[in-house]
Design an enzyme around this catalytic site. Structure first.
Site, PDB file in Angstrom:
ATOM      1  N   GLN A 263       0.821  -1.205   0.000  1.00  0.00           N
ATOM      2  CA  GLN A 263       0.000   0.000   0.000  1.00  0.00           C
ATOM      3  C   GLN A 263       0.859   1.261   0.000  1.00  0.00           C
ATOM      4  OE1 GLN A 263      -3.450  -0.263  -0.488  1.00  0.00           O
ATOM      5  NE2 GLN A 263      -2.534  -2.255  -0.866  1.00  0.00           N
ATOM      6  N   HIS A 266       1.526   2.991  -3.313  1.00  0.00           N
ATOM      7  CA  HIS A 266       0.440   3.706  -3.995  1.00  0.00           C
ATOM      8  C   HIS A 266       0.692   5.201  -4.071  1.00  0.00           C
ATOM      9  CE1 HIS A 266      -2.842   1.179  -5.235  1.00  0.00           C
ATOM     10  NE2 HIS A 266      -2.868   0.525  -4.088  1.00  0.00           N
ATOM     11  N   GLU A 331      -8.555   0.860   6.389  1.00  0.00           N
ATOM     12  CA  GLU A 331      -9.136   0.444   5.108  1.00  0.00           C
ATOM     13  C   GLU A 331      -8.882  -1.050   4.890  1.00  0.00           C
ATOM     14  OE1 GLU A 331      -8.739   1.598   0.358  1.00  0.00           O
ATOM     15  OE2 GLU A 331      -7.125   2.095   1.753  1.00  0.00           O
ATOM     16  N   HIS A 332      -7.636  -1.448   4.985  1.00  0.00           N
ATOM     17  CA  HIS A 332      -7.237  -2.858   4.831  1.00  0.00           C
ATOM     18  C   HIS A 332      -6.606  -3.335   6.136  1.00  0.00           C
ATOM     19  CE1 HIS A 332      -6.623  -1.040   0.716  1.00  0.00           C
ATOM     20  NE2 HIS A 332      -7.462  -2.016   0.426  1.00  0.00           N
ATOM     21  N   ASP A 365      -7.351  -6.750  -3.795  1.00  0.00           N
ATOM     22  CA  ASP A 365      -7.344  -5.662  -4.774  1.00  0.00           C
ATOM     23  C   ASP A 365      -7.808  -6.116  -6.147  1.00  0.00           C
ATOM     24  OD1 ASP A 365      -6.614  -3.526  -3.253  1.00  0.00           O
ATOM     25  OD2 ASP A 365      -4.482  -3.601  -3.742  1.00  0.00           O
ATOM     26  N   HIS A 424     -53.051  17.414   9.102  1.00  0.00           N
ATOM     27  CA  HIS A 424     -52.658  16.011   9.284  1.00  0.00           C
ATOM     28  C   HIS A 424     -53.738  15.262  10.072  1.00  0.00           C
ATOM     29  CE1 HIS A 424     -48.659  17.369   8.121  1.00  0.00           C
ATOM     30  NE2 HIS A 424     -48.175  16.134   8.198  1.00  0.00           N
TER      31      HIS A 424
END
Length: 433
Positions: A263, A266, A331-332, A365, A424
Protein backbone atom coordinates in the site's frame (compact mmCIF):
# COMPACT_ATOMS: atom_id res chain seq x y z
CA UNK A 1 19.68 8.68 6.20
CA UNK A 2 17.17 8.86 9.04
CA UNK A 3 15.04 6.15 10.49
CA UNK A 4 13.12 4.06 7.98
CA UNK A 5 9.84 4.25 9.92
CA UNK A 6 8.86 5.64 13.28
CA UNK A 7 8.80 3.07 16.06
CA UNK A 8 6.20 3.29 18.78
CA UNK A 9 5.54 1.28 21.90
CA UNK A 10 2.36 1.28 23.92
CA UNK A 11 4.55 1.22 27.02
CA UNK A 12 5.96 4.68 26.27
CA UNK A 13 4.39 7.53 28.20
CA UNK A 14 4.03 9.60 25.03
CA UNK A 15 2.42 6.80 23.00
CA UNK A 16 -1.18 8.03 23.06
CA UNK A 17 -0.31 11.43 21.60
CA UNK A 18 2.22 9.98 19.15
CA UNK A 19 -0.34 7.51 17.83
CA UNK A 20 -2.99 10.24 17.49
CA UNK A 21 -0.48 12.35 15.53
CA UNK A 22 0.21 9.39 13.26
CA UNK A 23 -3.48 9.09 12.35
CA UNK A 24 -4.14 12.80 11.86
CA UNK A 25 -4.83 13.52 8.18
CA UNK A 26 -7.26 15.76 6.30
CA UNK A 27 -8.14 14.92 2.70
CA UNK A 28 -9.81 17.97 1.16
CA UNK A 29 -9.70 20.97 3.49
CA UNK A 30 -7.46 23.34 1.50
CA UNK A 31 -9.53 26.52 0.92
CA UNK A 32 -7.72 27.32 -2.35
CA UNK A 33 -8.41 23.82 -3.65
CA UNK A 34 -12.10 24.10 -2.80
CA UNK A 35 -12.30 27.57 -4.42
CA UNK A 36 -10.70 26.27 -7.63
CA UNK A 37 -13.02 23.26 -7.74
CA UNK A 38 -16.12 25.38 -7.15
CA UNK A 39 -15.13 27.63 -10.07
CA UNK A 40 -14.56 24.64 -12.37
CA UNK A 41 -17.98 23.24 -11.48
CA UNK A 42 -19.67 26.62 -12.09
CA UNK A 43 -17.95 27.00 -15.47
CA UNK A 44 -18.91 23.47 -16.57
CA UNK A 45 -22.53 24.11 -15.57
CA UNK A 46 -22.55 27.31 -17.62
CA UNK A 47 -20.51 26.32 -20.67
CA UNK A 48 -20.97 22.52 -20.86
CA UNK A 49 -19.00 20.55 -23.44
CA UNK A 50 -16.91 23.54 -24.52
CA UNK A 51 -15.45 24.11 -21.07
CA UNK A 52 -14.84 20.42 -20.39
CA UNK A 53 -12.98 20.21 -23.72
CA UNK A 54 -10.95 23.31 -22.89
CA UNK A 55 -9.86 21.99 -19.49
CA UNK A 56 -9.12 18.53 -20.92
CA UNK A 57 -6.84 20.11 -23.52
CA UNK A 58 -5.24 22.29 -20.85
CA UNK A 59 -4.73 19.85 -17.97
CA UNK A 60 -4.43 16.52 -19.80
CA UNK A 61 -2.80 17.89 -22.98
CA UNK A 62 -5.37 15.85 -24.87
CA UNK A 63 -5.11 16.28 -28.67
CA UNK A 64 -8.93 16.34 -29.13
CA UNK A 65 -10.20 19.13 -31.41
CA UNK A 66 -13.88 18.68 -30.61
CA UNK A 67 -15.85 17.11 -27.79
CA UNK A 68 -16.89 14.10 -29.87
CA UNK A 69 -13.20 13.11 -29.97
CA UNK A 70 -13.42 12.47 -26.22
CA UNK A 71 -16.00 9.68 -26.40
CA UNK A 72 -14.96 6.12 -27.12
CA UNK A 73 -17.14 3.68 -29.05
CA UNK A 74 -18.17 0.18 -28.02
CA UNK A 75 -16.15 -1.05 -30.98
CA UNK A 76 -13.01 0.51 -29.48
CA UNK A 77 -13.70 -1.13 -26.13
CA UNK A 78 -14.28 -4.50 -27.77
CA UNK A 79 -11.11 -4.18 -29.85
CA UNK A 80 -9.09 -3.44 -26.71
CA UNK A 81 -10.50 -6.54 -25.03
CA UNK A 82 -9.88 -8.80 -28.03
CA UNK A 83 -6.36 -7.42 -28.42
CA UNK A 84 -5.19 -8.53 -24.98
CA UNK A 85 -2.58 -11.22 -24.59
CA UNK A 86 -4.20 -14.55 -23.72
CA UNK A 87 -2.93 -14.73 -20.13
CA UNK A 88 -3.92 -11.13 -19.38
CA UNK A 89 -7.36 -11.63 -20.89
CA UNK A 90 -7.81 -14.84 -18.90
CA UNK A 91 -6.79 -13.11 -15.65
CA UNK A 92 -9.16 -10.19 -16.31
CA UNK A 93 -12.05 -12.57 -17.04
CA UNK A 94 -11.36 -14.63 -13.92
CA UNK A 95 -11.29 -11.49 -11.77
CA UNK A 96 -14.51 -10.16 -13.34
CA UNK A 97 -16.30 -13.46 -12.84
CA UNK A 98 -15.27 -13.69 -9.18
CA UNK A 99 -16.27 -10.08 -8.51
CA UNK A 100 -19.62 -10.67 -10.24
CA UNK A 101 -20.28 -13.88 -8.29
CA UNK A 102 -19.57 -12.18 -4.95
CA UNK A 103 -21.78 -9.21 -5.73
CA UNK A 104 -24.62 -11.39 -6.97
CA UNK A 105 -24.84 -12.66 -3.40
CA UNK A 106 -25.40 -9.07 -2.20
CA UNK A 107 -28.42 -8.45 -4.40
CA UNK A 108 -31.61 -7.93 -2.41
CA UNK A 109 -35.24 -8.13 -3.42
CA UNK A 110 -38.15 -6.17 -2.05
CA UNK A 111 -40.46 -7.62 0.60
CA UNK A 112 -43.91 -7.14 2.10
CA UNK A 113 -45.91 -8.47 5.03
CA UNK A 114 -49.45 -8.09 6.31
CA UNK A 115 -49.73 -6.88 9.89
CA UNK A 116 -52.29 -7.96 12.50
CA UNK A 117 -54.65 -5.18 11.39
CA UNK A 118 -54.68 -6.34 7.77
CA UNK A 119 -52.44 -3.56 6.44
CA UNK A 120 -49.74 -4.37 3.88
CA UNK A 121 -46.29 -2.97 4.63
CA UNK A 122 -42.95 -3.47 2.98
CA UNK A 123 -40.07 -2.18 0.95
CA UNK A 124 -39.50 -1.93 -2.79
CA UNK A 125 -35.90 -2.09 -4.03
CA UNK A 126 -35.06 -0.58 -7.42
CA UNK A 127 -31.77 0.11 -9.21
CA UNK A 128 -30.58 3.62 -9.95
CA UNK A 129 -31.31 4.76 -13.50
CA UNK A 130 -27.85 6.03 -14.41
CA UNK A 131 -24.51 6.12 -12.60
CA UNK A 132 -21.11 7.58 -13.35
CA UNK A 133 -17.88 5.84 -12.44
CA UNK A 134 -14.61 7.72 -12.19
CA UNK A 135 -11.47 5.77 -13.07
CA UNK A 136 -7.95 7.21 -12.62
CA UNK A 137 -6.30 7.48 -16.03
CA UNK A 138 -3.04 7.43 -17.92
CA UNK A 139 -0.84 4.49 -18.74
CA UNK A 140 -0.39 3.66 -15.04
CA UNK A 141 -4.12 3.24 -14.46
CA UNK A 142 -6.24 0.60 -12.85
CA UNK A 143 -8.52 -1.81 -14.72
CA UNK A 144 -9.38 -3.33 -11.35
CA UNK A 145 -11.11 -0.04 -10.44
CA UNK A 146 -13.33 -0.41 -13.51
CA UNK A 147 -14.42 -3.89 -12.48
CA UNK A 148 -14.97 -2.98 -8.82
CA UNK A 149 -17.22 -0.04 -9.71
CA UNK A 150 -19.01 -1.20 -12.85
CA UNK A 151 -19.70 -4.85 -12.00
CA UNK A 152 -21.80 -4.19 -8.85
CA UNK A 153 -23.69 -1.46 -10.73
CA UNK A 154 -24.40 -3.94 -13.52
CA UNK A 155 -25.48 -6.62 -11.04
CA UNK A 156 -27.78 -4.10 -9.34
CA UNK A 157 -29.55 -3.56 -12.67
CA UNK A 158 -28.46 0.02 -13.38
CA UNK A 159 -29.78 0.88 -16.83
CA UNK A 160 -26.85 3.04 -17.95
CA UNK A 161 -23.25 3.12 -16.68
CA UNK A 162 -21.16 6.12 -17.77
CA UNK A 163 -17.40 5.94 -17.26
CA UNK A 164 -14.99 8.88 -17.23
CA UNK A 165 -11.25 8.32 -17.38
CA UNK A 166 -8.57 10.94 -18.06
CA UNK A 167 -6.22 10.26 -20.96
CA UNK A 168 -3.05 12.35 -20.53
CA UNK A 169 -1.63 13.17 -23.96
CA UNK A 170 -4.48 11.09 -25.38
CA UNK A 171 -2.96 7.89 -23.98
CA UNK A 172 -5.01 5.16 -22.32
CA UNK A 173 -4.19 1.78 -20.89
CA UNK A 174 -5.95 -0.75 -23.18
CA UNK A 175 -6.65 -2.88 -20.09
CA UNK A 176 -8.93 -0.14 -18.74
CA UNK A 177 -10.96 -0.18 -21.95
CA UNK A 178 -11.03 -3.98 -21.97
CA UNK A 179 -12.29 -3.99 -18.38
CA UNK A 180 -15.01 -1.49 -19.32
CA UNK A 181 -16.13 -3.79 -22.12
CA UNK A 182 -16.10 -6.84 -19.86
CA UNK A 183 -18.00 -5.07 -17.08
CA UNK A 184 -20.79 -3.80 -19.32
CA UNK A 185 -20.03 -0.05 -19.29
CA UNK A 186 -22.35 1.72 -21.73
CA UNK A 187 -20.47 4.95 -22.54
CA UNK A 188 -16.87 6.08 -21.94
CA UNK A 189 -15.55 9.64 -21.99
CA UNK A 190 -11.82 10.40 -21.79
CA UNK A 191 -12.18 13.28 -19.35
CA UNK A 192 -11.02 13.62 -15.76
CA UNK A 193 -10.61 15.91 -12.79
CA UNK A 194 -13.23 18.15 -11.23
CA UNK A 195 -14.58 18.94 -14.70
CA UNK A 196 -15.51 15.29 -15.27
CA UNK A 197 -17.30 15.12 -11.92
CA UNK A 198 -19.19 18.32 -12.75
CA UNK A 199 -20.18 16.96 -16.17
CA UNK A 200 -21.53 13.79 -14.62
CA UNK A 201 -23.37 15.64 -11.86
CA UNK A 202 -25.06 18.33 -13.94
CA UNK A 203 -24.88 16.94 -17.47
CA UNK A 204 -23.63 18.69 -20.59
CA UNK A 205 -24.82 18.67 -24.18
CA UNK A 206 -23.13 15.26 -24.60
CA UNK A 207 -22.45 13.80 -21.16
CA UNK A 208 -25.71 12.68 -19.54
CA UNK A 209 -26.29 13.69 -15.93
CA UNK A 210 -26.19 10.74 -13.54
CA UNK A 211 -27.83 9.86 -10.23
CA UNK A 212 -24.65 8.78 -8.41
CA UNK A 213 -20.88 9.06 -8.88
CA UNK A 214 -18.47 6.42 -7.59
CA UNK A 215 -14.79 5.72 -7.93
CA UNK A 216 -11.44 7.06 -6.68
CA UNK A 217 -9.52 10.07 -7.90
CA UNK A 218 -7.04 12.75 -6.85
CA UNK A 219 -7.79 15.54 -4.39
CA UNK A 220 -9.53 17.62 -7.08
CA UNK A 221 -11.87 14.72 -7.78
CA UNK A 222 -12.49 14.16 -4.05
CA UNK A 223 -13.24 17.85 -3.52
CA UNK A 224 -15.56 17.92 -6.55
CA UNK A 225 -17.47 14.87 -5.33
CA UNK A 226 -17.99 16.55 -1.98
CA UNK A 227 -19.18 19.73 -3.74
CA UNK A 228 -21.77 18.01 -5.96
CA UNK A 229 -23.15 15.76 -3.22
CA UNK A 230 -26.84 16.52 -2.92
CA UNK A 231 -27.19 17.10 -6.64
CA UNK A 232 -26.10 13.47 -7.00
CA UNK A 233 -25.19 10.68 -4.62
CA UNK A 234 -21.55 9.71 -4.10
CA UNK A 235 -19.90 6.60 -2.73
CA UNK A 236 -17.44 8.30 -0.36
CA UNK A 237 -14.71 10.92 -0.08
CA UNK A 238 -11.74 8.64 -0.58
CA UNK A 239 -8.50 9.40 1.22
CA UNK A 240 -5.06 7.84 0.67
CA UNK A 241 -4.77 4.07 0.75
CA UNK A 242 -4.13 2.38 4.12
CA UNK A 243 -2.99 -0.96 5.44
CA UNK A 244 -2.59 -2.22 8.99
CA UNK A 245 -0.81 -5.56 9.42
CA UNK A 246 -1.02 -7.40 12.74
CA UNK A 247 1.16 -10.46 13.23
CA UNK A 248 2.07 -12.85 16.03
CA UNK A 249 3.50 -16.34 16.19
CA UNK A 250 5.34 -18.05 13.34
CA UNK A 251 5.48 -15.55 10.44
CA UNK A 252 7.69 -14.86 7.45
CA UNK A 253 9.02 -11.32 7.98
CA UNK A 254 9.68 -10.86 4.24
CA UNK A 255 6.02 -11.57 3.46
CA UNK A 256 4.83 -9.15 6.11
CA UNK A 257 7.24 -6.43 4.96
CA UNK A 258 6.05 -6.69 1.36
CA UNK A 259 2.42 -6.53 2.50
CA UNK A 260 3.26 -3.26 4.29
CA UNK A 261 4.88 -1.90 1.13
CA UNK A 262 2.01 -3.02 -1.10
CA UNK A 263 0.00 0.00 0.00
CA UNK A 264 2.92 2.36 0.63
CA UNK A 265 3.83 2.20 -3.07
CA UNK A 266 0.44 3.71 -3.99
CA UNK A 267 1.12 7.23 -2.83
CA UNK A 268 3.53 9.29 -0.74
CA UNK A 269 0.65 9.98 1.68
CA UNK A 270 -0.54 6.36 1.89
CA UNK A 271 -0.41 4.86 5.38
CA UNK A 272 1.16 1.55 6.40
CA UNK A 273 1.20 0.38 10.02
CA UNK A 274 2.67 -2.85 11.38
CA UNK A 275 1.65 -4.02 14.88
CA UNK A 276 2.99 -6.96 16.86
CA UNK A 277 3.66 -8.01 20.46
CA UNK A 278 6.92 -9.66 19.27
CA UNK A 279 9.87 -7.25 19.30
CA UNK A 280 12.12 -9.65 17.39
CA UNK A 281 9.53 -9.91 14.61
CA UNK A 282 9.26 -6.11 14.58
CA UNK A 283 13.02 -5.85 14.01
CA UNK A 284 12.94 -8.52 11.29
CA UNK A 285 10.09 -6.79 9.45
CA UNK A 286 11.90 -3.43 9.60
CA UNK A 287 15.02 -5.02 8.13
CA UNK A 288 13.00 -6.82 5.42
CA UNK A 289 11.27 -3.56 4.44
CA UNK A 290 14.66 -1.93 3.89
CA UNK A 291 15.84 -4.90 1.80
CA UNK A 292 12.67 -4.87 -0.34
CA UNK A 293 12.96 -1.14 -0.97
CA UNK A 294 16.30 -1.68 -2.68
CA UNK A 295 14.54 -3.57 -5.47
CA UNK A 296 11.10 -1.91 -5.75
CA UNK A 297 10.47 0.21 -8.87
CA UNK A 298 8.37 2.63 -6.76
CA UNK A 299 10.80 2.63 -3.86
CA UNK A 300 10.94 6.41 -3.48
CA UNK A 301 7.18 6.71 -3.22
CA UNK A 302 7.03 3.86 -0.71
CA UNK A 303 9.97 5.19 1.31
CA UNK A 304 8.38 8.64 1.58
CA UNK A 305 5.06 7.09 2.55
CA UNK A 306 6.40 4.96 5.39
CA UNK A 307 8.72 7.72 6.61
CA UNK A 308 5.90 10.27 6.85
CA UNK A 309 2.85 8.19 7.75
CA UNK A 310 4.09 4.69 8.54
CA UNK A 311 4.83 3.10 11.90
CA UNK A 312 6.11 -0.05 13.56
CA UNK A 313 4.14 -0.49 16.77
CA UNK A 314 5.06 -2.79 19.65
CA UNK A 315 2.11 -3.79 21.83
CA UNK A 316 1.93 -5.65 25.13
CA UNK A 317 -0.57 -8.25 23.90
CA UNK A 318 -3.29 -9.06 21.38
CA UNK A 319 -5.98 -7.13 23.23
CA UNK A 320 -3.94 -3.93 23.03
CA UNK A 321 -3.62 -4.51 19.30
CA UNK A 322 -7.39 -5.00 18.95
CA UNK A 323 -8.00 -1.71 20.74
CA UNK A 324 -5.59 0.12 18.43
CA UNK A 325 -7.07 -1.48 15.32
CA UNK A 326 -10.55 -0.35 16.30
CA UNK A 327 -9.18 3.13 16.92
CA UNK A 328 -7.58 3.26 13.47
CA UNK A 329 -10.54 1.67 11.61
CA UNK A 330 -8.18 0.79 8.75
CA UNK A 331 -9.14 0.44 5.11
CA UNK A 332 -7.24 -2.86 4.83
CA UNK A 333 -6.50 -5.05 7.85
CA UNK A 334 -4.32 -8.17 7.75
CA UNK A 335 -4.46 -10.57 10.70
CA UNK A 336 -1.47 -12.88 10.36
CA UNK A 337 -1.84 -15.43 13.14
CA UNK A 338 -3.33 -18.86 13.78
CA UNK A 339 -6.51 -17.53 15.43
CA UNK A 340 -7.25 -14.93 12.74
CA UNK A 341 -10.97 -15.69 12.46
CA UNK A 342 -11.35 -15.65 16.22
CA UNK A 343 -9.58 -12.29 16.41
CA UNK A 344 -11.66 -10.86 13.57
CA UNK A 345 -14.78 -11.26 15.68
CA UNK A 346 -13.42 -8.55 18.00
CA UNK A 347 -12.73 -6.11 15.16
CA UNK A 348 -15.55 -3.58 14.97
CA UNK A 349 -14.09 -1.16 12.45
CA UNK A 350 -12.28 -2.16 9.24
CA UNK A 351 -12.99 -1.85 5.53
CA UNK A 352 -11.76 -5.35 4.67
CA UNK A 353 -10.23 -8.01 6.91
CA UNK A 354 -7.67 -10.42 5.43
CA UNK A 355 -7.39 -13.45 7.71
CA UNK A 356 -4.45 -15.80 8.03
CA UNK A 357 -0.89 -15.85 6.75
CA UNK A 358 -1.84 -16.82 3.21
CA UNK A 359 -4.19 -13.90 2.49
CA UNK A 360 -2.25 -10.85 1.30
CA UNK A 361 -4.21 -7.65 0.76
CA UNK A 362 -3.17 -7.69 -2.91
CA UNK A 363 -5.52 -10.64 -3.54
CA UNK A 364 -8.41 -8.45 -2.43
CA UNK A 365 -7.34 -5.66 -4.77
CA UNK A 366 -7.81 -7.83 -7.82
CA UNK A 367 -9.60 -11.11 -7.71
CA UNK A 368 -10.82 -12.39 -4.32
CA UNK A 369 -14.32 -11.12 -5.14
CA UNK A 370 -15.23 -8.56 -2.44
CA UNK A 371 -15.00 -4.93 -3.48
CA UNK A 372 -11.73 -3.04 -3.13
CA UNK A 373 -13.44 0.36 -2.93
CA UNK A 374 -13.25 0.73 0.84
CA UNK A 375 -13.70 3.41 3.50
CA UNK A 376 -10.51 5.27 4.41
CA UNK A 377 -9.37 7.83 7.00
CA UNK A 378 -11.25 6.15 9.85
CA UNK A 379 -14.61 6.22 8.07
CA UNK A 380 -14.92 2.44 8.43
CA UNK A 381 -16.42 3.39 11.81
CA UNK A 382 -19.63 4.27 9.97
CA UNK A 383 -19.40 3.20 6.34
CA UNK A 384 -18.93 0.07 4.26
CA UNK A 385 -17.24 -1.26 1.12
CA UNK A 386 -18.83 -0.35 -2.20
CA UNK A 387 -21.48 -2.89 -3.13
CA UNK A 388 -24.64 -3.66 -5.04
CA UNK A 389 -26.61 -1.84 -2.32
CA UNK A 390 -24.89 1.41 -3.34
CA UNK A 391 -26.55 1.19 -6.75
CA UNK A 392 -30.02 0.45 -5.42
CA UNK A 393 -32.55 2.56 -3.54
CA UNK A 394 -35.45 1.64 -1.33
CA UNK A 395 -39.05 2.84 -1.32
CA UNK A 396 -41.39 2.13 1.58
CA UNK A 397 -44.68 0.41 0.75
CA UNK A 398 -47.81 1.12 2.81
CA UNK A 399 -51.33 -0.01 1.96
CA UNK A 400 -54.02 0.25 4.65
CA UNK A 401 -57.10 -1.94 4.54
CA UNK A 402 -60.53 -0.40 5.16
CA UNK A 403 -60.66 -1.95 8.61
CA UNK A 404 -56.97 -1.77 9.43
CA UNK A 405 -56.73 1.99 8.85
CA UNK A 406 -59.10 2.76 11.72
CA UNK A 407 -56.64 2.02 14.51
CA UNK A 408 -53.75 3.71 12.71
CA UNK A 409 -55.80 6.77 11.77
CA UNK A 410 -56.94 7.31 15.37
CA UNK A 411 -53.33 7.11 16.52
CA UNK A 412 -52.18 9.52 13.81
CA UNK A 413 -55.04 11.89 14.68
CA UNK A 414 -53.99 12.07 18.33
CA UNK A 415 -50.28 12.54 17.59
CA UNK A 416 -50.90 15.13 14.87
CA UNK A 417 -52.97 17.20 17.27
CA UNK A 418 -50.11 17.09 19.77
CA UNK A 419 -47.84 18.51 17.06
CA UNK A 420 -50.40 21.20 16.16
CA UNK A 421 -50.74 19.93 12.61
CA UNK A 422 -54.48 20.17 12.12
CA UNK A 423 -54.58 19.17 8.43
CA UNK A 424 -52.66 16.01 9.28
CA UNK A 425 -55.15 15.21 12.06
CA UNK A 426 -58.21 15.81 9.88
CA UNK A 427 -56.74 13.83 6.96
CA UNK A 428 -56.35 10.81 9.25
CA UNK A 429 -59.73 11.42 10.94
CA UNK A 430 -61.63 11.22 7.64
CA UNK A 431 -60.52 7.57 7.33
CA UNK A 432 -62.14 6.35 10.55
CA UNK A 433 -65.13 8.64 11.11
Amino acid sequence: MGKLMRRLSTQDQSFKQAFADLLAFETVSDPELLKTVDQIIADVRQHGDAHVLKLTQQFDRHPAHQFSDLELTQEQLKAAFEGLDHDVREALELAANRIREFHQAQKQEGWTYVDALGNTLGQKITPLDRVGIYVPGGLASYPSSVLMNAVPAHVAGVAEIIMVVPAPNGELNPLVLAAAYLAGVHRVFTIGGAQAVAALAYGTETVPGVDKITGPGNRFVAAAKRAVFGQVGIDMIAGPSEILVYAEGDNNAKWLAMDVLSQAEHDTVAQAIFITPDEQLLNEVEQAIEEHLAALPKAEIARTSIANRGALVLVKDRQEAIDLINQVAPEHLELCLDEAQEMSEQIRHAGAIFMGRYTPEAIGDYCAGPNHVLPTSGTARFSSPLGVYDFQKRSSLIMCSQEGVKTLAKTADVLAQQENLDAHARSARYRYQ
